[in-house]
Motif scaffolding. Structure first.
Motif, PDB file in Angstrom:
ATOM      1  N   UNK A  30       0.822  -1.215   0.000  1.00  0.00           N
ATOM      2  CA  UNK A  30       0.000   0.000   0.000  1.00  0.00           C
ATOM      3  C   UNK A  30       0.851   1.259   0.000  1.00  0.00           C
ATOM      4  N   UNK A  31       1.981   1.235   0.695  1.00  0.00           N
ATOM      5  CA  UNK A  31       2.867   2.396   0.661  1.00  0.00           C
ATOM      6  C   UNK A  31       3.421   2.598  -0.748  1.00  0.00           C
ATOM      7  N   UNK A  32       3.858   1.523  -1.364  1.00  0.00           N
ATOM      8  CA  UNK A  32       4.414   1.615  -2.721  1.00  0.00           C
ATOM      9  C   UNK A  32       3.381   2.150  -3.704  1.00  0.00           C
ATOM     10  N   UNK A  33       2.170   1.612  -3.645  1.00  0.00           N
ATOM     11  CA  UNK A  33       1.136   2.056  -4.581  1.00  0.00           C
ATOM     12  C   UNK A  33       0.801   3.534  -4.393  1.00  0.00           C
ATOM     13  N   UNK A  34       0.729   3.972  -3.161  1.00  0.00           N
ATOM     14  CA  UNK A  34       0.406   5.375  -2.898  1.00  0.00           C
ATOM     15  C   UNK A  34       1.538   6.283  -3.384  1.00  0.00           C
ATOM     16  N   UNK A  35       2.776   5.878  -3.175  1.00  0.00           N
ATOM     17  CA  UNK A  35       3.908   6.690  -3.630  1.00  0.00           C
ATOM     18  C   UNK A  35       3.934   6.786  -5.150  1.00  0.00           C
ATOM     19  N   UNK A  52       2.511  -4.968  -8.548  1.00  0.00           N
ATOM     20  CA  UNK A  52       2.820  -3.596  -8.193  1.00  0.00           C
ATOM     21  C   UNK A  52       2.750  -2.690  -9.402  1.00  0.00           C
ATOM     22  N   UNK A  53       2.466  -1.417  -9.157  1.00  0.00           N
ATOM     23  CA  UNK A  53       2.532  -0.397 -10.201  1.00  0.00           C
ATOM     24  C   UNK A  53       3.937   0.167 -10.329  1.00  0.00           C
ATOM     25  N   UNK A  54       4.815  -0.169  -9.398  1.00  0.00           N
ATOM     26  CA  UNK A  54       6.205   0.276  -9.441  1.00  0.00           C
ATOM     27  C   UNK A  54       7.011  -0.631 -10.363  1.00  0.00           C
ATOM     28  N   UNK A  55       8.266  -0.278 -10.589  1.00  0.00           N
ATOM     29  CA  UNK A  55       9.200  -1.199 -11.243  1.00  0.00           C
ATOM     30  C   UNK A  55       9.518  -2.316 -10.258  1.00  0.00           C
ATOM     31  N   UNK A  56       9.397  -3.546 -10.685  1.00  0.00           N
ATOM     32  CA  UNK A  56       9.607  -4.690  -9.805  1.00  0.00           C
ATOM     33  C   UNK A  56      10.954  -5.336 -10.083  1.00  0.00           C
ATOM     34  N   UNK A  57      11.788  -5.460  -9.053  1.00  0.00           N
ATOM     35  CA  UNK A  57      13.035  -6.208  -9.116  1.00  0.00           C
ATOM     36  C   UNK A  57      12.879  -7.454  -8.261  1.00  0.00           C
ATOM     37  N   UNK A  58      13.111  -8.614  -8.851  1.00  0.00           N
ATOM     38  CA  UNK A  58      12.762  -9.872  -8.187  1.00  0.00           C
ATOM     39  C   UNK A  58      13.988 -10.761  -7.999  1.00  0.00           C
TER      40      UNK A  58
END
Length: 362
Positions: A30-35, A52-58
């Motif tokens: 939730x923090x990542x999505x809001x940011x 995630x809507x962010x860039x994902x590093x796995x």
């Protein structure tokens, strides 16, 4: 504030968000999505089955618990931290780590500021010894009570967890059952919830997982109490099942018996309009207002009185408490303040984002 390049480092035990149980990973989600919604350039380091809507590093393709690879957690997290700090640190304005102690040696030597959110308890002697060795790092507590045993650290702020306002639907027409939700472990004391429900003659639904370390406790103290018409054991439930149970419960019966650093289940309950009956320990008095959004109890007799008096509480006040203090917006506001404080006071940020690692995908 100006858009920032932010790394969020999550544990790898569960996906982000978790498919089932997993409080830390849900907070990171939730923090990542809001940011991201606020225009920040966020890279999330998490398992490959994360959304995630962010860039994902796995660093790992799948979350470790559900694939039976918990033992690989430390090594996989160290690999993640090495990648972030040794290879990619210059690509970020802020690194925000949720993997706690393993981050310390990297953060201490990094030119990129690191924010460290702790999600567990800090009052063990060996924990305090290590914390104080790195006391000048930038720490964030998730409740004021969490930091009580380590007040001499470089605490930046307390930031309460938060959810989107539409994540949990409000209900003012509960069913006739009480709910225990979480883990079946000694410090959560679910056996007490069962005893209290039986004494009060009320239905209790139990939606919870049993970790391998807690199997003996479950077998010896919980399982013998389950064979009763008032008690319904559901096992671990998914997110939609959890929300349904919370919305329709008369109250959350939260018989914790340890200094819980936060307790996501309490704000989840408030978001549904469901009062919380909880023991006075840890963060509970910071989250629940006695006589308005629930009852703070000390003894078993207190719990019995609270169960019998739950009808005096107004469910709309529970929802308003959530909206006023525990939304995703409140959480992101707090972290943005910290990020901004750690960066240049004039607000000037560094240059454009470089090409990321081959492990990352938008």
């Amino acid at each position: 504030m100006n858009p920032l390049r932010i790394a969020q480092i999550a544990p790898l035990i569960e996906s982000v968000p978790p498919a089932m149980y997993g409080g830390t990973e849900r907070v990171v989600y939730h923090l990542t999505e809001e940011l991201v919604e606020r225009g920040h350039d966020v890279t999330l380091f998490a398992s490959g089955d994360s959304l995630t809507s962010a860039t994902l590093c796995s660093p790992v393709m799948k979350s470790l618990r559900l694939t039976g690879q918990q033992s690989a957690g430390t090594l996989s997290s160290l690999y993640t931290l090495a990648m972030v700090y040794e290879v990619m640190a210059g690509k970020f304005d802020i690194i925000h780590s949720h993997v706690e102690f393993l981050t310390f040696p990297y953060a201490a030597k990094s030119l990129t500021p690191t924010v460290l959110t702790f999600h567990g308890r800090l009052d063990f002697p060996e924990t305090l010894r290590l914390l104080r060795m790195y006391r000048n790092l930038h720490f964030v507590s998730i409740s004021d009570s969490q930091r009580a045993s380590a007040r001499d650290l470089n605490w930046q702020q307390t930031v309460y967890h938060g959810y989107p306002e539409d994540a949990f639907g409000f209900s003012d027409k509960p069913s006739d059952y009480f709910l225990y939700l979480g883990r079946l472990s000694p410090e959560k004391a679910p056996h007490e919830a069962i005893i209290i429900a039986k004494e009060c003659g009320v239905r209790l639904k139990i939606a919870a997982k049993v970790d391998p370390v807690d199997q003996a406790y479950f077998a010896q103290q919980v399982a013998p109490l389950l064979d009763h018409p008032l008690i319904e054991y559901l096992g671990e439930v998914d997110e939609s099942g959890k929300i349904h149970l919370l919305r329709h419960a008369r109250a959350l019966l939260n018989t914790i018996n340890w200094p819980e650093p936060f307790g996501l289940v309490m704000i989840e309950s408030l978001a549904c309009g469901t009062p919380v009956i909880v023991r006075r320990c840890g963060s509970a008095p910071e989250i629940i207002e006695h006589g308005k959004t629930g009852f703070i109890c000390q003894s078993r007799d207190d719990f019995v009185r609270a169960v019998r008096g739950v009808g005096t509480l107004k469910r709309d006040l529970c929802r308003k408490a959530f909206e006023g203090r525990f939304t995703r917006r409140h959480m992101a506001d707090g972290y943005e303040q910290i990020y901004n404080r750690l960066l240049n006071p004039d607000g000037v940020q560094s240059g454009s984002f470089d090409e990321g690692s081959s492990l990352c995908r938008p």
